[in-house]
Scaffold this motif. Structure first.
Motif, PDB file in Angstrom:
ATOM      1  N   ASP A 195      70.490  38.828  26.658  1.00  0.00           N
ATOM      2  CA  ASP A 195      69.133  38.857  26.946  1.00  0.00           C
ATOM      3  C   ASP A 195      68.043  39.211  26.220  1.00  0.00           C
ATOM      4  O   ASP A 195      66.987  39.726  26.250  1.00  0.00           O
ATOM      5  CB  ASP A 195      69.122  38.227  28.355  1.00  0.00           C
ATOM      6  CG  ASP A 195      67.144  37.052  28.534  1.00  0.00           C
ATOM      7  OD1 ASP A 195      66.612  36.220  27.732  1.00  0.00           O
ATOM      8  OD2 ASP A 195      66.642  37.592  29.385  1.00  0.00           O
ATOM      9  N   LEU A 196      68.560  40.951  27.076  1.00  0.00           N
ATOM     10  CA  LEU A 196      67.369  41.694  27.276  1.00  0.00           C
ATOM     11  C   LEU A 196      67.473  42.762  25.362  1.00  0.00           C
ATOM     12  O   LEU A 196      66.325  42.833  25.523  1.00  0.00           O
ATOM     13  CB  LEU A 196      68.731  43.042  27.049  1.00  0.00           C
ATOM     14  CG  LEU A 196      69.076  43.473  28.883  1.00  0.00           C
ATOM     15  CD1 LEU A 196      69.836  44.401  29.208  1.00  0.00           C
ATOM     16  CD2 LEU A 196      67.647  43.488  30.046  1.00  0.00           C
ATOM     17  N   VAL A 197      68.327  41.365  24.350  1.00  0.00           N
ATOM     18  CA  VAL A 197      67.785  42.179  22.997  1.00  0.00           C
ATOM     19  C   VAL A 197      66.872  40.761  22.516  1.00  0.00           C
ATOM     20  O   VAL A 197      65.878  40.925  22.114  1.00  0.00           O
ATOM     21  CB  VAL A 197      69.051  41.663  22.082  1.00  0.00           C
ATOM     22  CG1 VAL A 197      68.304  41.580  20.821  1.00  0.00           C
ATOM     23  CG2 VAL A 197      69.996  43.626  22.595  1.00  0.00           C
ATOM     24  N   ILE A 198      67.600  39.116  23.115  1.00  0.00           N
ATOM     25  CA  ILE A 198      66.641  38.688  22.387  1.00  0.00           C
ATOM     26  C   ILE A 198      65.597  37.578  23.266  1.00  0.00           C
ATOM     27  O   ILE A 198      64.654  36.934  23.201  1.00  0.00           O
ATOM     28  CB  ILE A 198      67.467  37.470  22.277  1.00  0.00           C
ATOM     29  CG1 ILE A 198      69.136  37.395  21.448  1.00  0.00           C
ATOM     30  CG2 ILE A 198      67.226  35.936  21.977  1.00  0.00           C
ATOM     31  CD1 ILE A 198      70.436  36.713  21.096  1.00  0.00           C
ATOM     32  N   GLY A 199      65.940  37.883  24.771  1.00  0.00           N
ATOM     33  CA  GLY A 199      64.862  38.013  25.710  1.00  0.00           C
ATOM     34  C   GLY A 199      62.734  38.159  24.777  1.00  0.00           C
ATOM     35  O   GLY A 199      62.392  36.950  25.359  1.00  0.00           O
ATOM     36  N   PRO A 200      62.792  38.969  24.390  1.00  0.00           N
ATOM     37  CA  PRO A 200      61.363  39.846  24.267  1.00  0.00           C
ATOM     38  C   PRO A 200      60.744  38.363  23.099  1.00  0.00           C
ATOM     39  O   PRO A 200      60.369  37.819  23.197  1.00  0.00           O
ATOM     40  CB  PRO A 200      61.425  41.236  23.467  1.00  0.00           C
ATOM     41  CG  PRO A 200      62.203  41.384  24.638  1.00  0.00           C
ATOM     42  CD  PRO A 200      63.274  40.269  24.393  1.00  0.00           C
ATOM     43  N   ILE A 201      62.497  37.969  22.278  1.00  0.00           N
ATOM     44  CA  ILE A 201      61.469  37.423  20.703  1.00  0.00           C
ATOM     45  C   ILE A 201      61.606  35.656  22.138  1.00  0.00           C
ATOM     46  O   ILE A 201      60.722  34.424  21.354  1.00  0.00           O
ATOM     47  CB  ILE A 201      63.226  36.714  20.235  1.00  0.00           C
ATOM     48  CG1 ILE A 201      62.946  38.199  19.356  1.00  0.00           C
ATOM     49  CG2 ILE A 201      62.471  35.641  18.978  1.00  0.00           C
ATOM     50  CD1 ILE A 201      64.102  38.787  18.674  1.00  0.00           C
ATOM     51  N   ASP A 202      62.168  35.557  22.659  1.00  0.00           N
ATOM     52  CA  ASP A 202      62.411  33.813  23.965  1.00  0.00           C
ATOM     53  C   ASP A 202      61.039  34.135  24.599  1.00  0.00           C
ATOM     54  O   ASP A 202      60.177  33.309  24.534  1.00  0.00           O
ATOM     55  CB  ASP A 202      63.443  34.044  24.379  1.00  0.00           C
ATOM     56  CG  ASP A 202      63.617  32.598  24.957  1.00  0.00           C
ATOM     57  OD1 ASP A 202      63.114  31.621  24.484  1.00  0.00           O
ATOM     58  OD2 ASP A 202      63.461  32.302  26.310  1.00  0.00           O
ATOM     59  N   ALA A 203      60.293  35.266  24.344  1.00  0.00           N
ATOM     60  CA  ALA A 203      58.734  35.124  25.257  1.00  0.00           C
ATOM     61  C   ALA A 203      58.047  34.567  24.495  1.00  0.00           C
ATOM     62  O   ALA A 203      57.322  34.316  25.334  1.00  0.00           O
ATOM     63  CB  ALA A 203      58.916  35.759  26.655  1.00  0.00           C
ATOM     64  N   VAL A 204      57.636  34.762  23.362  1.00  0.00           N
ATOM     65  CA  VAL A 204      57.038  34.383  22.834  1.00  0.00           C
ATOM     66  C   VAL A 204      57.045  33.982  21.094  1.00  0.00           C
ATOM     67  O   VAL A 204      56.247  32.877  20.727  1.00  0.00           O
ATOM     68  CB  VAL A 204      56.216  35.748  21.740  1.00  0.00           C
ATOM     69  CG1 VAL A 204      55.837  37.267  22.441  1.00  0.00           C
ATOM     70  CG2 VAL A 204      57.355  35.974  20.854  1.00  0.00           C
ATOM     71  N   LEU A 205      58.591  32.754  21.695  1.00  0.00           N
ATOM     72  CA  LEU A 205      58.542  31.688  20.478  1.00  0.00           C
ATOM     73  C   LEU A 205      58.856  30.481  21.034  1.00  0.00           C
ATOM     74  O   LEU A 205      59.566  31.056  22.015  1.00  0.00           O
ATOM     75  CB  LEU A 205      59.765  32.131  19.039  1.00  0.00           C
ATOM     76  CG  LEU A 205      59.256  33.383  18.283  1.00  0.00           C
ATOM     77  CD1 LEU A 205      60.004  33.721  16.945  1.00  0.00           C
ATOM     78  CD2 LEU A 205      57.702  33.109  17.008  1.00  0.00           C
ATOM     79  N   PRO A 206      58.051  29.472  21.033  1.00  0.00           N
ATOM     80  CA  PRO A 206      58.573  28.418  21.340  1.00  0.00           C
ATOM     81  C   PRO A 206      60.564  28.596  20.834  1.00  0.00           C
ATOM     82  O   PRO A 206      60.896  29.183  19.958  1.00  0.00           O
ATOM     83  CB  PRO A 206      58.203  27.339  20.412  1.00  0.00           C
ATOM     84  CG  PRO A 206      57.721  28.030  19.454  1.00  0.00           C
ATOM     85  CD  PRO A 206      57.304  29.007  19.500  1.00  0.00           C
ATOM     86  N   PHE A 207      61.728  27.819  21.609  1.00  0.00           N
ATOM     87  CA  PHE A 207      62.832  27.437  21.795  1.00  0.00           C
ATOM     88  C   PHE A 207      63.264  27.424  20.414  1.00  0.00           C
ATOM     89  O   PHE A 207      64.119  27.348  20.443  1.00  0.00           O
ATOM     90  CB  PHE A 207      63.188  26.445  22.834  1.00  0.00           C
ATOM     91  CG  PHE A 207      64.842  26.823  23.346  1.00  0.00           C
ATOM     92  CD1 PHE A 207      65.587  28.106  23.254  1.00  0.00           C
ATOM     93  CD2 PHE A 207      65.679  26.103  22.206  1.00  0.00           C
ATOM     94  CE1 PHE A 207      67.046  28.277  24.080  1.00  0.00           C
ATOM     95  CE2 PHE A 207      67.669  26.085  22.847  1.00  0.00           C
ATOM     96  CZ  PHE A 207      67.915  27.085  23.244  1.00  0.00           C
ATOM     97  N   TYR A 208      62.677  25.804  19.628  1.00  0.00           N
ATOM     98  CA  TYR A 208      63.215  25.610  18.551  1.00  0.00           C
ATOM     99  C   TYR A 208      63.360  27.001  17.411  1.00  0.00           C
ATOM    100  O   TYR A 208      63.979  27.425  16.199  1.00  0.00           O
ATOM    101  CB  TYR A 208      62.274  24.748  17.864  1.00  0.00           C
ATOM    102  CG  TYR A 208      61.050  24.688  17.675  1.00  0.00           C
ATOM    103  CD1 TYR A 208      61.417  25.318  16.237  1.00  0.00           C
ATOM    104  CD2 TYR A 208      59.981  24.430  18.381  1.00  0.00           C
ATOM    105  CE1 TYR A 208      59.687  25.528  15.703  1.00  0.00           C
ATOM    106  CE2 TYR A 208      58.623  25.117  17.612  1.00  0.00           C
ATOM    107  CZ  TYR A 208      58.810  25.298  16.543  1.00  0.00           C
ATOM    108  OH  TYR A 208      56.969  25.733  15.539  1.00  0.00           O
ATOM    109  N   ALA A 209      61.761  27.996  17.025  1.00  0.00           N
ATOM    110  CA  ALA A 209      61.711  29.075  16.922  1.00  0.00           C
ATOM    111  C   ALA A 209      63.123  29.970  16.868  1.00  0.00           C
ATOM    112  O   ALA A 209      63.302  30.020  15.900  1.00  0.00           O
ATOM    113  CB  ALA A 209      60.872  29.569  16.314  1.00  0.00           C
ATOM    114  N   VAL A 210      63.201  30.575  18.138  1.00  0.00           N
ATOM    115  CA  VAL A 210      63.659  31.274  18.755  1.00  0.00           C
ATOM    116  C   VAL A 210      65.306  30.891  18.379  1.00  0.00           C
ATOM    117  O   VAL A 210      66.348  32.067  17.227  1.00  0.00           O
ATOM    118  CB  VAL A 210      64.514  31.566  19.844  1.00  0.00           C
ATOM    119  CG1 VAL A 210      65.639  32.204  19.892  1.00  0.00           C
ATOM    120  CG2 VAL A 210      63.333  32.302  20.960  1.00  0.00           C
TER     121      VAL A 210
END
Length: 293
Positions: A124-139
């Motif tokens: 989550d340290l790597v993917i978390g920032p992406i998850d914070a700005v994109l909807p889950f389907y986009a993640v």
């Protein structure tokens, strides 16, 4: 190189017995003509049939005749020093073995929540920032894109396609020869081919090693990402991911079973992964088909 010479060279490489059969036919031919009765004590009907099939022997005035004696001689001479060597298998490095062992340990994460928490929070340290700005389907689409990219590159980098092609060519040739021997009812040839097939078990193991080596590294990178998705949906704040509308199923959550027990987040990930993998391979002109030398 003439057509007949090329065919003789191919047949001579199949086995020492096939090369010997061609030499016998050439030796017994008188003025290029040869009959089955002249050679049947020294070659099998399957070998005789192969020579007819490849048009090295064609219809003659009395029996058969060699289509091109010069071409047959040239083909045998060119292959006189050919050695029937085993295909050298690719050795696994200590890093390959280490990645394989770690991959096996990662599977434990699916059974124990404590392991999922450790891996999930770390990834989550790597993917978390992406998850914070994109909807889950986009993640999930981003992860599927990354998966398709490194999977294709790892297969190209770690799998020897030329060697895979050699393995497949040998097996295809063996299958063809067995089919011909079975069709002609040549039990002697079938027994000989059965022995050769047993000797080729090493080829099958070698092909599996070639295929499995890149798979180890792909799983080494994919399982942590997949465990993060599992952790995010079930052990994280899955309730905040909301719902989505899909064809035939209507409004569902990410944990809804879409194909039997297979949940929506898994289905979406694999659909995106397959689509992106095809696009990447086409875009980068990456071929996953083995090529023989």
């Amino acid at each position: 190189m003439s057509r007949i010479e090329s065919k003789v060279r191919t047949l001579a490489r199949e086995s020492k017995e096939m090369r010997s059969a061609i030499e016998t036919v050439l030796e017994r031919a008188e003025g290029g003509d040869v009959k089955w009765v002249d050679v049947r004590d020294d070659i099998t009907s399957g070998q005789w049939g192969r020579l007819i099939e490849k048009e090295i022997l064609v219809d003659g005035d009395e029996g058969f005749r060699i289509e091109d004696i010069t071409g047959v001689q040239a083909g045998l001479e060119a292959e006189s020093d050919y050695e029937y060597e085993e295909i050298e298998t690719t050795s696994w490095t200590k890093w390959d073995k280490g990645a394989g062992l770690f991959t096996l340990l990662l599977f434990i994460g699916y059974a124990f929540s404590s392991v999922r928490d450790v891996i999930g929070t770390s990834v989550d340290l790597v993917i978390g920032p992406i998850d914070a700005v994109l909807p889950f389907y986009a993640v999930i689409m981003v992860l599927a894109l990354a998966t398709g990219l490194y999977s294709s590159l790892l297969r190209v980098g770690l799998m020897d396609m030329e060697k895979m092609g050699e393995y497949q060519a040998r097996m295809k040739d063996m299958s063809s020869r067995r089919k011909e021997a079975r069709k002609s009812g040549d039990d002697e040839e079938m027994d000989r081919l059965q022995e050769q097939q047993m000797e080729m078990m090493g080829d099958q193991i070698g092909m599996m090693k070639e295929q499995f080596r890149p798979m180890v590294w792909i799983m080494f990178l994919t399982i942590p990402a997949f465990l993060w998705l599992y952790w995010r949906v079930w052990d994280g704040q899955g309730a905040e991911l909301g719902t989505l509308v899909v064809p035939f199923a209507g409004e569902v959550t990410w944990t809804t079973g879409i194909i039997g027990p297979i949940q929506m987040w898994i289905v979406w990930y694999f659909l995106c992964s397959m689509a992106f993998t095809q696009i990447i391979q086409k875009g980068l002109n990456i071929s996953m088909s083995p090529t023989a030398s």
